[in-house]
Design a protein around this motif. Structure first.
Motif, mmCIF file in Angstrom:
data_model
loop_
_atom_site.group_PDB
_atom_site.id
_atom_site.type_symbol
_atom_site.label_atom_id
_atom_site.label_comp_id
_atom_site.label_asym_id
_atom_site.label_seq_id
_atom_site.Cartn_x
_atom_site.Cartn_y
_atom_site.Cartn_z
ATOM 1 N N MET A 1 0.969 -1.349 0.069
ATOM 2 C CA MET A 1 0.232 0.153 0.114
ATOM 3 C C MET A 1 0.873 1.420 0.019
ATOM 4 S SD MET A 1 -3.569 0.406 1.840
ATOM 5 C CE MET A 1 -3.687 -1.211 1.678
ATOM 6 N N ALA A 2 0.547 2.165 -0.870
ATOM 7 C CA ALA A 2 1.454 3.375 -0.912
ATOM 8 C C ALA A 2 1.100 4.379 0.341
ATOM 9 C CB ALA A 2 1.262 3.975 -2.339
ATOM 10 N N GLU A 3 2.150 4.694 1.095
ATOM 11 C CA GLU A 3 1.753 5.760 1.992
ATOM 12 C C GLU A 3 2.556 6.961 1.399
ATOM 13 O OE1 GLU A 3 3.760 3.790 5.362
ATOM 14 O OE2 GLU A 3 1.826 4.333 6.236
ATOM 15 N N THR A 4 2.013 8.085 1.557
ATOM 16 C CA THR A 4 2.681 9.315 0.813
ATOM 17 C C THR A 4 3.241 10.219 1.962
ATOM 18 O OG1 THR A 4 0.423 10.376 0.716
ATOM 19 C CG2 THR A 4 1.320 9.483 -1.238
ATOM 20 N N GLN A 5 4.511 10.817 1.654
ATOM 21 C CA GLN A 5 5.067 11.832 2.402
ATOM 22 C C GLN A 5 4.216 13.275 2.377
ATOM 23 O OE1 GLN A 5 9.010 12.122 1.739
ATOM 24 N NE2 GLN A 5 9.550 11.004 3.464
ATOM 25 N N GLU A 6 4.234 13.845 3.381
ATOM 26 C CA GLU A 6 3.554 15.320 3.493
ATOM 27 C C GLU A 6 4.333 16.134 4.097
ATOM 28 O OE1 GLU A 6 -0.771 15.542 4.082
ATOM 29 O OE2 GLU A 6 -0.605 13.654 4.555
ATOM 30 N N ILE A 7 4.419 17.168 3.781
ATOM 31 C CA ILE A 7 5.365 18.292 4.736
ATOM 32 C C ILE A 7 4.353 18.721 5.920
ATOM 33 C CG2 ILE A 7 6.473 20.340 4.806
ATOM 34 C CD1 ILE A 7 7.861 18.682 2.809
ATOM 35 N N ASP B 1 -4.659 -0.515 11.366
ATOM 36 C CA ASP B 1 -5.424 -1.500 11.662
ATOM 37 C C ASP B 1 -4.916 -2.603 11.721
ATOM 38 O OD1 ASP B 1 -7.340 0.675 12.001
ATOM 39 O OD2 ASP B 1 -8.421 0.287 10.089
ATOM 40 N N GLN B 2 -4.228 -3.063 10.905
ATOM 41 C CA GLN B 2 -3.461 -4.336 10.887
ATOM 42 C C GLN B 2 -2.517 -4.513 11.890
ATOM 43 O OE1 GLN B 2 -1.651 -5.200 7.104
ATOM 44 N NE2 GLN B 2 -0.177 -6.821 7.977
ATOM 45 N N TYR B 3 -1.844 -3.402 11.975
ATOM 46 C CA TYR B 3 -0.688 -3.366 13.164
ATOM 47 C C TYR B 3 -1.354 -3.359 14.569
ATOM 48 C CZ TYR B 3 3.514 -1.690 15.823
ATOM 49 O OH TYR B 3 4.492 -2.000 16.705
ATOM 50 N N LEU B 4 -2.307 -2.589 14.825
ATOM 51 C CA LEU B 4 -2.795 -2.254 16.117
ATOM 52 C C LEU B 4 -4.325 -2.807 16.213
ATOM 53 C CD1 LEU B 4 -1.602 -1.036 18.694
ATOM 54 C CD2 LEU B 4 -2.671 1.056 17.638
ATOM 55 N N PRO B 5 -4.614 -3.997 16.394
ATOM 56 C CA PRO B 5 -6.102 -4.455 16.366
ATOM 57 C C PRO B 5 -6.626 -3.681 17.672
ATOM 58 C CG PRO B 5 -4.812 -6.149 16.956
ATOM 59 C CD PRO B 5 -3.732 -5.162 16.660
ATOM 60 N N ALA C 1 10.052 -4.626 15.369
ATOM 61 C CA ALA C 1 10.407 -5.529 14.252
ATOM 62 C C ALA C 1 8.940 -5.516 13.395
ATOM 63 C CB ALA C 1 10.773 -6.718 14.709
ATOM 64 N N GLU C 2 7.825 -5.719 14.081
ATOM 65 C CA GLU C 2 6.695 -6.077 13.394
ATOM 66 C C GLU C 2 6.294 -4.706 12.803
ATOM 67 O OE1 GLU C 2 3.356 -7.687 15.603
ATOM 68 O OE2 GLU C 2 2.254 -7.350 14.134
ATOM 69 N N PHE C 3 6.542 -3.627 13.458
ATOM 70 C CA PHE C 3 6.172 -2.305 12.722
ATOM 71 C C PHE C 3 7.122 -2.147 11.350
ATOM 72 C CE2 PHE C 3 6.764 1.959 11.527
ATOM 73 C CZ PHE C 3 5.708 2.466 11.928
ATOM 74 N N GLU C 4 8.216 -2.808 11.326
ATOM 75 C CA GLU C 4 9.009 -2.601 10.252
ATOM 76 C C GLU C 4 8.523 -3.577 8.934
ATOM 77 O OE1 GLU C 4 13.197 -3.398 10.614
ATOM 78 O OE2 GLU C 4 13.681 -2.926 8.572
ATOM 79 N N LYS C 5 7.950 -4.692 9.624
ATOM 80 C CA LYS C 5 7.477 -5.493 8.311
ATOM 81 C C LYS C 5 6.191 -5.142 7.936
ATOM 82 C CE LYS C 5 6.137 -10.143 9.422
ATOM 83 N NZ LYS C 5 6.312 -10.897 10.779
ATOM 84 N N VAL C 6 5.359 -4.484 8.836
ATOM 85 C CA VAL C 6 4.175 -4.151 8.277
ATOM 86 C C VAL C 6 4.134 -2.719 7.354
ATOM 87 C CG1 VAL C 6 1.776 -3.141 8.922
ATOM 88 C CG2 VAL C 6 2.624 -4.948 10.109
ATOM 89 N N PHE C 7 5.102 -1.816 7.875
ATOM 90 C CA PHE C 7 5.064 -0.408 7.362
ATOM 91 C C PHE C 7 6.279 -0.247 6.237
ATOM 92 C CE2 PHE C 7 2.339 0.127 10.835
ATOM 93 C CZ PHE C 7 1.393 0.888 10.447
ATOM 94 N N GLY C 8 7.195 -1.342 6.384
ATOM 95 C CA GLY C 8 8.349 -1.049 5.399
ATOM 96 C C GLY C 8 9.110 -0.187 5.888
#
Ligand code: SF4
Ligand code: SF4
Lengths: 95, 399
Positions: free
Chosen positions: B1-7, B189-193, B241-248
Protein backbone atom coordinates in the motif's frame (compact mmCIF):
# COMPACT_ATOMS: atom_id res chain seq x y z
CA UNK A 1 -16.98 -11.70 41.91
CA UNK A 2 -17.37 -13.52 38.67
CA UNK A 3 -13.94 -12.76 37.24
CA UNK A 4 -11.72 -15.74 37.85
CA UNK A 5 -8.60 -13.59 37.61
CA UNK A 6 -9.47 -12.10 40.96
CA UNK A 7 -9.01 -13.70 44.32
CA UNK A 8 -8.60 -12.52 47.87
CA UNK A 9 -5.59 -14.79 48.37
CA UNK A 10 -3.30 -13.44 45.64
CA UNK A 11 -2.72 -10.04 44.16
CA UNK A 12 -4.02 -9.47 40.64
CA UNK A 13 -2.51 -7.50 37.77
CA UNK A 14 -3.15 -3.87 38.64
CA UNK A 15 -4.07 -4.83 42.20
CA UNK A 16 -7.68 -5.11 41.12
CA UNK A 17 -9.76 -6.44 43.98
CA UNK A 18 -13.25 -7.88 44.19
CA UNK A 19 -15.73 -5.50 45.80
CA UNK A 20 -15.90 -5.63 49.56
CA UNK A 21 -12.12 -5.92 49.96
CA UNK A 22 -12.27 -3.42 52.79
CA UNK A 23 -14.44 -5.90 54.71
CA UNK A 24 -11.58 -8.37 54.55
CA UNK A 25 -8.92 -5.75 55.25
CA UNK A 26 -9.42 -4.61 58.83
CA UNK A 27 -8.51 -0.96 58.43
CA UNK A 28 -8.75 0.04 62.09
CA UNK A 29 -5.22 -1.06 62.88
CA UNK A 30 -3.56 2.37 62.84
CA UNK A 31 -5.87 4.06 65.34
CA UNK A 32 -4.21 5.89 68.24
CA UNK A 33 -7.43 6.88 70.04
CA UNK A 34 -10.80 5.24 70.25
CA UNK A 35 -14.26 6.50 71.15
CA UNK A 36 -16.03 5.35 74.28
CA UNK A 37 -19.80 5.51 73.85
CA UNK A 38 -20.91 6.14 77.41
CA UNK A 39 -24.59 5.48 76.64
CA UNK A 40 -25.68 7.70 79.57
CA UNK A 41 -27.02 10.97 78.19
CA UNK A 42 -27.61 9.88 74.58
CA UNK A 43 -30.66 11.53 73.00
CA UNK A 44 -30.62 9.29 69.90
CA UNK A 45 -29.95 12.18 67.48
CA UNK A 46 -27.72 9.99 65.21
CA UNK A 47 -25.19 12.80 64.73
CA UNK A 48 -22.34 10.36 65.49
CA UNK A 49 -23.67 7.76 63.09
CA UNK A 50 -24.18 10.27 60.27
CA UNK A 51 -20.88 12.07 60.80
CA UNK A 52 -18.58 9.06 61.04
CA UNK A 53 -16.49 9.10 57.83
CA UNK A 54 -15.97 5.35 58.08
CA UNK A 55 -19.62 4.46 58.51
CA UNK A 56 -18.72 2.36 61.49
CA UNK A 57 -21.04 3.81 64.15
CA UNK A 58 -24.15 1.74 64.66
CA UNK A 59 -27.02 1.80 67.12
CA UNK A 60 -30.70 2.26 67.74
CA UNK A 61 -32.04 5.80 68.17
CA UNK A 62 -35.12 4.52 69.99
CA UNK A 63 -33.03 2.70 72.55
CA UNK A 64 -30.60 5.68 72.60
CA UNK A 65 -27.68 3.29 72.45
CA UNK A 66 -24.81 3.71 69.98
CA UNK A 67 -21.44 2.05 69.64
CA UNK A 68 -18.65 1.70 67.04
CA UNK A 69 -16.93 -1.07 65.15
CA UNK A 70 -13.28 -1.26 66.27
CA UNK A 71 -12.26 -3.18 63.13
CA UNK A 72 -12.71 -0.08 60.99
CA UNK A 73 -12.77 2.96 63.32
CA UNK A 74 -9.80 5.27 62.57
CA UNK A 75 -10.05 7.13 65.86
CA UNK A 76 -10.64 10.47 64.17
CA UNK A 77 -12.85 11.74 67.00
CA UNK A 78 -15.52 13.26 64.76
CA UNK A 79 -18.30 11.32 66.50
CA UNK A 80 -17.17 12.65 69.89
CA UNK A 81 -16.85 16.20 68.56
CA UNK A 82 -20.31 16.08 66.99
CA UNK A 83 -22.22 14.56 69.92
CA UNK A 84 -24.39 17.41 71.28
CA UNK A 85 -24.60 15.96 74.77
CA UNK A 86 -20.97 14.94 75.19
CA UNK A 87 -21.85 11.28 75.52
CA UNK A 88 -18.76 10.07 73.63
CA UNK A 89 -15.22 10.28 75.06
CA UNK A 90 -12.00 9.74 73.14
CA UNK A 91 -9.39 7.71 75.04
CA UNK A 92 -5.89 6.58 74.13
CA UNK A 93 -5.78 3.20 72.43
CA UNK A 94 -3.60 1.05 74.66
CA UNK A 95 -3.15 -2.64 74.26
CA UNK B 1 0.00 0.00 0.00
CA UNK B 2 1.41 3.35 -0.95
CA UNK B 3 1.92 5.78 1.89
CA UNK B 4 2.60 9.33 0.86
CA UNK B 5 4.91 11.83 2.44
CA UNK B 6 3.56 15.23 3.34
CA UNK B 7 5.24 18.33 4.67
CA UNK B 8 3.72 18.63 8.10
CA UNK B 9 4.30 20.35 11.40
CA UNK B 10 5.45 17.79 14.00
CA UNK B 11 2.49 18.21 16.34
CA UNK B 12 0.00 17.96 13.45
CA UNK B 13 1.68 14.84 12.14
CA UNK B 14 1.57 13.26 15.60
CA UNK B 15 -2.14 14.09 15.95
CA UNK B 16 -2.93 12.35 12.67
CA UNK B 17 -0.77 9.35 13.53
CA UNK B 18 -2.60 9.08 16.86
CA UNK B 19 -5.96 9.24 15.08
CA UNK B 20 -4.86 6.25 12.96
CA UNK B 21 -4.50 4.32 16.25
CA UNK B 22 -8.23 4.87 16.82
CA UNK B 23 -8.16 5.97 20.47
CA UNK B 24 -11.66 5.88 21.92
CA UNK B 25 -11.20 8.47 24.66
CA UNK B 26 -8.88 11.47 24.46
CA UNK B 27 -8.55 14.03 27.24
CA UNK B 28 -6.05 16.85 27.19
CA UNK B 29 -5.43 20.34 28.49
CA UNK B 30 -3.56 22.89 26.40
CA UNK B 31 0.04 23.68 27.24
CA UNK B 32 2.81 25.00 25.01
CA UNK B 33 4.44 23.34 23.09
CA UNK B 34 2.06 20.37 23.18
CA UNK B 35 -1.13 22.26 22.34
CA UNK B 36 -1.21 21.63 18.60
CA UNK B 37 -1.38 17.87 19.16
CA UNK B 38 -4.56 17.96 21.24
CA UNK B 39 -6.00 20.90 19.27
CA UNK B 40 -5.70 18.97 16.01
CA UNK B 41 -7.08 15.81 17.60
CA UNK B 42 -10.12 17.67 18.89
CA UNK B 43 -10.62 18.99 15.34
CA UNK B 44 -10.34 15.49 13.88
CA UNK B 45 -12.96 14.25 16.36
CA UNK B 46 -15.22 17.26 15.75
CA UNK B 47 -15.00 16.71 11.99
CA UNK B 48 -16.26 13.18 12.51
CA UNK B 49 -13.05 11.65 11.19
CA UNK B 50 -12.37 9.78 14.41
CA UNK B 51 -15.01 8.02 16.47
CA UNK B 52 -13.73 9.08 19.87
CA UNK B 53 -14.83 10.97 22.93
CA UNK B 54 -12.73 14.13 23.31
CA UNK B 55 -13.09 15.16 26.94
CA UNK B 56 -12.33 18.78 27.75
CA UNK B 57 -10.89 19.04 31.23
CA UNK B 58 -9.91 21.73 33.70
CA UNK B 59 -6.28 20.66 34.10
CA UNK B 60 -3.72 18.01 33.29
CA UNK B 61 -4.63 16.33 36.55
CA UNK B 62 -8.14 16.03 35.14
CA UNK B 63 -6.86 14.83 31.76
CA UNK B 64 -4.80 12.07 33.34
CA UNK B 65 -7.70 11.12 35.61
CA UNK B 66 -10.13 10.89 32.68
CA UNK B 67 -7.84 8.61 30.66
CA UNK B 68 -7.16 6.58 33.81
CA UNK B 69 -10.86 5.94 34.34
CA UNK B 70 -11.61 5.41 30.66
CA UNK B 71 -8.74 2.98 30.31
CA UNK B 72 -9.96 1.07 33.38
CA UNK B 73 -13.34 0.89 31.65
CA UNK B 74 -11.65 -0.80 28.70
CA UNK B 75 -11.16 2.05 26.23
CA UNK B 76 -8.03 2.84 24.24
CA UNK B 77 -6.99 6.23 25.59
CA UNK B 78 -4.63 9.05 24.75
CA UNK B 79 -3.44 12.31 26.23
CA UNK B 80 -0.60 14.73 25.54
CA UNK B 81 1.16 17.30 27.66
CA UNK B 82 4.38 19.17 28.45
CA UNK B 83 6.42 20.46 31.33
CA UNK B 84 4.33 21.61 34.31
CA UNK B 85 1.39 19.75 32.81
CA UNK B 86 3.26 16.46 33.05
CA UNK B 87 4.16 17.23 36.63
CA UNK B 88 0.53 17.90 37.39
CA UNK B 89 -0.22 14.45 35.95
CA UNK B 90 2.49 12.88 38.07
CA UNK B 91 0.29 11.61 40.88
CA UNK B 92 -2.18 10.04 38.47
CA UNK B 93 0.57 8.50 36.32
CA UNK B 94 1.83 6.48 39.30
CA UNK B 95 -1.71 5.20 39.73
CA UNK B 96 -2.15 4.45 36.03
CA UNK B 97 1.07 2.42 36.08
CA UNK B 98 0.16 0.67 39.33
CA UNK B 99 -3.30 -0.18 37.98
CA UNK B 100 -1.54 -1.44 34.85
CA UNK B 101 -3.55 0.67 32.42
CA UNK B 102 -2.13 1.00 28.89
CA UNK B 103 -2.68 4.75 28.52
CA UNK B 104 -0.53 6.31 25.81
CA UNK B 105 0.59 9.89 26.07
CA UNK B 106 2.97 12.28 24.39
CA UNK B 107 5.27 14.67 26.16
CA UNK B 108 6.39 17.63 24.08
CA UNK B 109 9.52 18.05 26.15
CA UNK B 110 9.85 21.44 27.77
CA UNK B 111 11.76 22.92 30.67
CA UNK B 112 10.37 23.19 34.19
CA UNK B 113 9.85 26.36 36.19
CA UNK B 114 11.46 28.30 37.80
CA UNK B 115 12.83 30.28 35.99
CA UNK B 116 9.94 30.10 33.56
CA UNK B 117 10.88 28.75 30.16
CA UNK B 118 8.72 27.32 27.44
CA UNK B 119 11.66 25.86 25.51
CA UNK B 120 13.02 22.38 25.22
CA UNK B 121 14.89 20.20 27.65
CA UNK B 122 14.17 16.82 29.19
CA UNK B 123 13.61 17.75 32.81
CA UNK B 124 9.86 17.17 32.61
CA UNK B 125 10.03 13.57 31.41
CA UNK B 126 12.96 12.78 33.65
CA UNK B 127 11.06 14.06 36.68
CA UNK B 128 8.56 11.23 36.20
CA UNK B 129 11.23 8.70 35.28
CA UNK B 130 10.54 6.31 38.11
CA UNK B 131 6.76 5.94 38.00
CA UNK B 132 6.50 2.91 35.69
CA UNK B 133 5.61 4.77 32.48
CA UNK B 134 7.49 3.41 29.46
CA UNK B 135 9.43 6.28 27.86
CA UNK B 136 10.33 6.43 24.19
CA UNK B 137 12.29 9.33 22.63
CA UNK B 138 12.06 10.47 19.03
CA UNK B 139 14.82 12.05 16.99
CA UNK B 140 12.54 13.36 14.25
CA UNK B 141 8.86 13.73 13.48
CA UNK B 142 8.54 10.49 11.54
CA UNK B 143 9.87 8.59 14.49
CA UNK B 144 7.56 10.48 16.87
CA UNK B 145 4.58 9.40 14.73
CA UNK B 146 5.70 5.80 14.41
CA UNK B 147 6.57 5.49 18.08
CA UNK B 148 2.93 6.25 18.91
CA UNK B 149 1.78 3.09 17.13
CA UNK B 150 4.55 1.12 18.79
CA UNK B 151 3.64 2.66 22.16
CA UNK B 152 0.03 1.46 21.90
CA UNK B 153 1.18 -1.97 20.74
CA UNK B 154 3.60 -2.40 23.64
CA UNK B 155 1.41 -0.79 26.32
CA UNK B 156 -1.54 -3.06 25.47
CA UNK B 157 0.51 -6.23 25.21
CA UNK B 158 -0.63 -8.60 27.98
CA UNK B 159 2.96 -9.17 29.01
CA UNK B 160 3.26 -5.44 29.70
CA UNK B 161 0.02 -3.54 30.45
CA UNK B 162 1.68 -0.27 31.35
CA UNK B 163 1.31 3.34 30.23
CA UNK B 164 3.74 4.48 27.54
CA UNK B 165 4.91 8.01 26.75
CA UNK B 166 6.38 9.23 23.49
CA UNK B 167 8.79 12.11 24.02
CA UNK B 168 9.32 14.63 21.26
CA UNK B 169 11.36 17.75 21.77
CA UNK B 170 9.20 20.81 22.25
CA UNK B 171 9.44 23.27 19.34
CA UNK B 172 12.49 21.47 17.90
CA UNK B 173 10.11 18.74 16.71
CA UNK B 174 6.57 19.83 17.58
CA UNK B 175 6.77 23.07 15.62
CA UNK B 176 9.13 22.03 12.85
CA UNK B 177 7.82 21.13 9.39
CA UNK B 178 9.30 17.94 8.02
CA UNK B 179 8.35 15.50 5.29
CA UNK B 180 6.42 12.88 7.22
CA UNK B 181 4.44 9.78 6.35
CA UNK B 182 1.17 9.51 8.25
CA UNK B 183 0.72 5.77 8.78
CA UNK B 184 -1.86 4.33 6.41
CA UNK B 185 -5.19 3.50 8.11
CA UNK B 186 -5.47 -0.06 6.81
CA UNK B 187 -1.89 -0.85 7.79
CA UNK B 188 -2.43 0.77 11.17
CA UNK B 189 -5.50 -1.38 11.74
CA UNK B 190 -3.54 -4.45 10.77
CA UNK B 191 -0.71 -3.50 13.14
CA UNK B 192 -2.91 -2.42 16.01
CA UNK B 193 -6.10 -4.45 16.48
CA UNK B 194 -8.75 -3.07 18.85
CA UNK B 195 -7.80 -3.04 22.52
CA UNK B 196 -9.34 -5.75 24.68
CA UNK B 197 -8.87 -5.13 28.37
CA UNK B 198 -8.07 -8.10 30.61
CA UNK B 199 -9.83 -6.58 33.59
CA UNK B 200 -12.18 -3.66 33.30
CA UNK B 201 -14.63 -1.61 35.26
CA UNK B 202 -18.08 -3.10 34.85
CA UNK B 203 -21.19 -2.01 36.75
CA UNK B 204 -22.54 -5.55 36.63
CA UNK B 205 -19.33 -7.05 37.91
CA UNK B 206 -17.78 -4.43 40.15
CA UNK B 207 -14.12 -4.33 41.11
CA UNK B 208 -11.70 -1.92 42.77
CA UNK B 209 -8.64 -0.95 40.72
CA UNK B 210 -5.41 -0.33 42.61
CA UNK B 211 -7.00 -1.47 45.83
CA UNK B 212 -5.69 -0.91 49.34
CA UNK B 213 -2.88 -3.21 50.41
CA UNK B 214 -1.54 -3.87 53.89
CA UNK B 215 2.24 -3.81 54.38
CA UNK B 216 2.31 -7.57 53.75
CA UNK B 217 1.24 -7.10 50.12
CA UNK B 218 2.12 -3.58 48.95
CA UNK B 219 5.72 -4.35 48.03
CA UNK B 220 4.64 -7.16 45.71
CA UNK B 221 2.12 -4.83 44.08
CA UNK B 222 4.88 -2.31 43.33
CA UNK B 223 7.34 -5.01 42.26
CA UNK B 224 4.89 -6.14 39.60
CA UNK B 225 5.18 -2.68 37.98
CA UNK B 226 8.98 -2.99 37.97
CA UNK B 227 8.76 -6.51 36.60
CA UNK B 228 6.31 -5.61 33.82
CA UNK B 229 8.41 -2.61 32.83
CA UNK B 230 11.54 -4.76 32.61
CA UNK B 231 9.66 -7.36 30.61
CA UNK B 232 8.55 -4.75 28.11
CA UNK B 233 12.11 -4.57 26.70
CA UNK B 234 11.79 -7.59 24.37
CA UNK B 235 8.19 -6.57 23.63
CA UNK B 236 9.41 -3.17 22.40
CA UNK B 237 11.91 -4.95 20.14
CA UNK B 238 9.21 -7.30 18.84
CA UNK B 239 6.74 -4.48 18.25
CA UNK B 240 9.40 -2.47 16.41
CA UNK B 241 10.32 -5.45 14.22
CA UNK B 242 6.66 -6.00 13.41
CA UNK B 243 6.30 -2.31 12.62
CA UNK B 244 9.06 -2.61 10.06
CA UNK B 245 7.40 -5.69 8.56
CA UNK B 246 4.00 -4.01 8.24
CA UNK B 247 5.05 -0.49 7.24
CA UNK B 248 8.33 -1.22 5.50
CA UNK B 249 10.38 1.32 7.44
CA UNK B 250 12.40 0.83 10.58
CA UNK B 251 11.24 2.82 13.58
CA UNK B 252 11.37 2.43 17.32
CA UNK B 253 13.58 -0.13 19.00
CA UNK B 254 15.76 0.33 22.03
CA UNK B 255 18.82 2.14 20.68
CA UNK B 256 20.32 3.48 17.54
CA UNK B 257 24.04 2.83 17.27
CA UNK B 258 25.52 5.33 14.87
CA UNK B 259 29.08 4.53 13.81
CA UNK B 260 29.79 2.95 17.20
CA UNK B 261 31.31 -0.33 15.98
CA UNK B 262 34.95 0.74 15.95
CA UNK B 263 34.45 3.97 17.91
CA UNK B 264 36.91 4.90 20.63
CA UNK B 265 34.73 7.73 21.86
CA UNK B 266 31.00 7.15 22.11
CA UNK B 267 28.49 9.85 22.87
CA UNK B 268 25.18 8.98 24.52
CA UNK B 269 22.13 11.15 23.91
CA UNK B 270 18.41 11.06 23.30
CA UNK B 271 16.02 13.19 21.29
CA UNK B 272 16.55 15.65 18.47
CA UNK B 273 20.05 16.75 19.49
CA UNK B 274 21.18 13.45 17.97
CA UNK B 275 20.87 15.02 14.51
CA UNK B 276 23.48 17.66 15.33
CA UNK B 277 25.69 15.05 16.98
CA UNK B 278 25.58 12.81 13.90
CA UNK B 279 26.62 15.73 11.66
CA UNK B 280 29.60 16.43 13.90
CA UNK B 281 30.48 12.72 13.98
CA UNK B 282 30.44 12.60 10.18
CA UNK B 283 32.82 15.56 9.97
CA UNK B 284 35.16 14.21 12.62
CA UNK B 285 35.14 10.73 11.08
CA UNK B 286 36.38 12.35 7.86
CA UNK B 287 39.19 13.86 9.91
CA UNK B 288 40.04 10.43 11.32
CA UNK B 289 38.48 10.64 14.80
CA UNK B 290 36.85 7.35 15.78
CA UNK B 291 33.67 8.63 17.31
CA UNK B 292 30.09 7.36 17.38
CA UNK B 293 26.72 7.96 18.97
CA UNK B 294 24.55 5.64 21.00
CA UNK B 295 21.09 7.18 20.81
CA UNK B 296 18.63 6.12 23.48
CA UNK B 297 15.22 5.51 21.91
CA UNK B 298 13.81 3.55 24.84
CA UNK B 299 14.74 5.24 28.09
CA UNK B 300 12.36 3.40 30.43
CA UNK B 301 12.74 0.51 30.77
CA UNK B 302 16.51 1.09 30.78
CA UNK B 303 17.93 -1.09 28.00
CA UNK B 304 20.99 -2.11 30.04
CA UNK B 305 22.10 -5.10 27.98
CA UNK B 306 21.90 -3.21 24.71
CA UNK B 307 23.74 -0.24 26.27
CA UNK B 308 26.50 -2.53 27.47
CA UNK B 309 26.80 -4.18 24.07
CA UNK B 310 27.08 -0.77 22.38
CA UNK B 311 29.56 0.77 24.81
CA UNK B 312 31.78 -2.06 25.95
CA UNK B 313 34.44 -1.51 23.30
CA UNK B 314 34.73 2.25 23.83
CA UNK B 315 37.77 3.93 25.37
CA UNK B 316 35.67 6.78 26.73
CA UNK B 317 32.04 7.76 26.86
CA UNK B 318 30.42 11.20 27.04
CA UNK B 319 26.78 11.46 28.06
CA UNK B 320 25.00 14.47 26.63
CA UNK B 321 22.05 15.45 28.78
CA UNK B 322 19.21 17.93 28.81
CA UNK B 323 18.50 17.66 32.49
CA UNK B 324 20.09 16.83 35.78
CA UNK B 325 19.53 15.88 39.37
CA UNK B 326 20.22 18.99 41.41
CA UNK B 327 22.61 18.25 44.21
CA UNK B 328 23.77 14.99 42.66
CA UNK B 329 24.76 15.19 38.99
CA UNK B 330 23.29 13.83 35.81
CA UNK B 331 20.35 11.55 35.30
CA UNK B 332 21.44 9.33 32.41
CA UNK B 333 25.14 9.65 33.25
CA UNK B 334 24.96 7.58 36.45
CA UNK B 335 22.75 5.06 34.67
CA UNK B 336 25.38 4.54 31.99
CA UNK B 337 28.04 4.25 34.69
CA UNK B 338 25.97 1.71 36.60
CA UNK B 339 25.53 -0.46 33.51
CA UNK B 340 29.27 -0.46 32.83
CA UNK B 341 30.27 -0.86 36.48
CA UNK B 342 27.92 -3.82 36.95
CA UNK B 343 29.66 -5.50 34.03
CA UNK B 344 33.04 -4.89 35.64
CA UNK B 345 34.04 -2.18 33.13
CA UNK B 346 35.77 1.01 34.24
CA UNK B 347 35.45 2.98 31.02
CA UNK B 348 35.62 6.72 31.89
CA UNK B 349 32.14 8.23 31.55
CA UNK B 350 31.89 12.01 31.46
CA UNK B 351 28.56 13.75 31.87
CA UNK B 352 27.56 17.05 30.31
CA UNK B 353 24.39 19.04 30.76
CA UNK B 354 24.55 20.81 27.42
CA UNK B 355 21.20 22.44 27.25
CA UNK B 356 18.43 23.57 29.52
CA UNK B 357 15.51 25.77 28.60
CA UNK B 358 16.13 25.64 24.86
CA UNK B 359 19.69 26.94 24.74
CA UNK B 360 21.22 26.18 21.38
CA UNK B 361 23.94 23.57 21.18
CA UNK B 362 25.95 24.45 18.10
CA UNK B 363 28.06 21.78 16.41
CA UNK B 364 31.25 23.34 17.77
CA UNK B 365 29.99 22.59 21.30
CA UNK B 366 29.60 18.90 20.49
CA UNK B 367 33.01 18.98 18.82
CA UNK B 368 34.56 20.55 21.92
CA UNK B 369 33.13 17.78 24.11
CA UNK B 370 34.39 15.05 21.77
CA UNK B 371 37.84 16.70 21.64
CA UNK B 372 38.01 17.01 25.40
CA UNK B 373 37.08 13.43 26.22
CA UNK B 374 39.11 11.93 23.34
CA UNK B 375 42.26 13.81 24.31
CA UNK B 376 42.55 11.70 27.42
CA UNK B 377 41.27 14.41 29.75
CA UNK B 378 40.21 12.58 32.83
CA UNK B 379 36.56 11.76 33.41
CA UNK B 380 34.46 14.89 33.86
CA UNK B 381 32.07 14.83 36.77
CA UNK B 382 28.69 16.12 35.63
CA UNK B 383 29.35 19.55 34.11
CA UNK B 384 26.94 22.31 33.14
CA UNK B 385 28.57 22.90 29.78
CA UNK B 386 29.47 26.47 28.81
CA UNK B 387 27.82 27.87 31.90
CA UNK B 388 27.86 31.66 31.58
CA UNK B 389 29.75 32.65 34.70
CA UNK B 390 29.29 36.32 33.78
CA UNK B 391 25.55 36.00 34.39
CA UNK B 392 25.87 34.70 37.93
CA UNK B 393 25.37 37.01 40.91
CA UNK B 394 27.09 36.64 44.27
CA UNK B 395 25.99 33.11 45.08
CA UNK B 396 25.71 33.88 48.77
CA UNK B 397 24.00 37.26 48.87
CA UNK B 398 25.05 39.71 51.53
CA UNK B 399 22.13 41.00 53.54
S1 SF4 C 1 -13.63 8.00 65.96
FE1 SF4 C 1 -14.05 8.54 63.83
S2 SF4 C 1 -13.96 6.59 62.77
FE2 SF4 C 1 -14.15 6.10 64.92
S3 SF4 C 1 -16.33 5.87 65.25
FE3 SF4 C 1 -15.87 8.00 65.71
S4 SF4 C 1 -16.21 9.10 63.82
FE4 SF4 C 1 -16.10 6.91 63.30
S1 SF4 D 1 -24.35 11.95 68.76
FE1 SF4 D 1 -24.37 11.54 70.92
S2 SF4 D 1 -26.50 11.91 71.44
FE2 SF4 D 1 -26.47 11.73 69.22
S3 SF4 D 1 -26.88 9.58 68.89
FE3 SF4 D 1 -24.68 9.76 68.96
S4 SF4 D 1 -24.14 9.35 71.08
FE4 SF4 D 1 -26.32 9.73 71.01
Amino acid sequence: MANKLLSTEKLSIGCVAPPGASLVNKTGAWRTQRPVFKQKDCIGCRACDLACPEGCVFGDPKKKQFDFDPDYCKGCGICAAECPVDDIDMVMEEK
Amino acid sequence: MAETQEILEGAMAVAHAVARCRPEVIAAYPITPQTHISEELSQIVADGDLDAEFVKVESEFGAASVVCGASAAGARTYTATSSQGLLLMNEVLWNIAGMRLPVVLACANRSLSAPLSIWCDHQDAEAIRDCGVIQLYAEDNQEACDQHLIAFKVAEDRRVLLPAMVNLDGFLLTHVFEPTIIPDQALSDQYLPPYKAVLKLDIDDPATFGAFTEPDKCMEGRWMVHDACRRSLPVIEEASAEFEKVFGRASGGLLENYKTDDAETILVAKGSISGTIKDVIDEMRDEGTKVGLMRIKTYRPWPGEAVLAALKGAKQVAVIERGGSFGAGGIMTPEVKETLYDAGLRIPVSGFCVQLGGREVPPDGIREIIDRVSSGEKQTAYEYFRLKQELLPDLVPEV
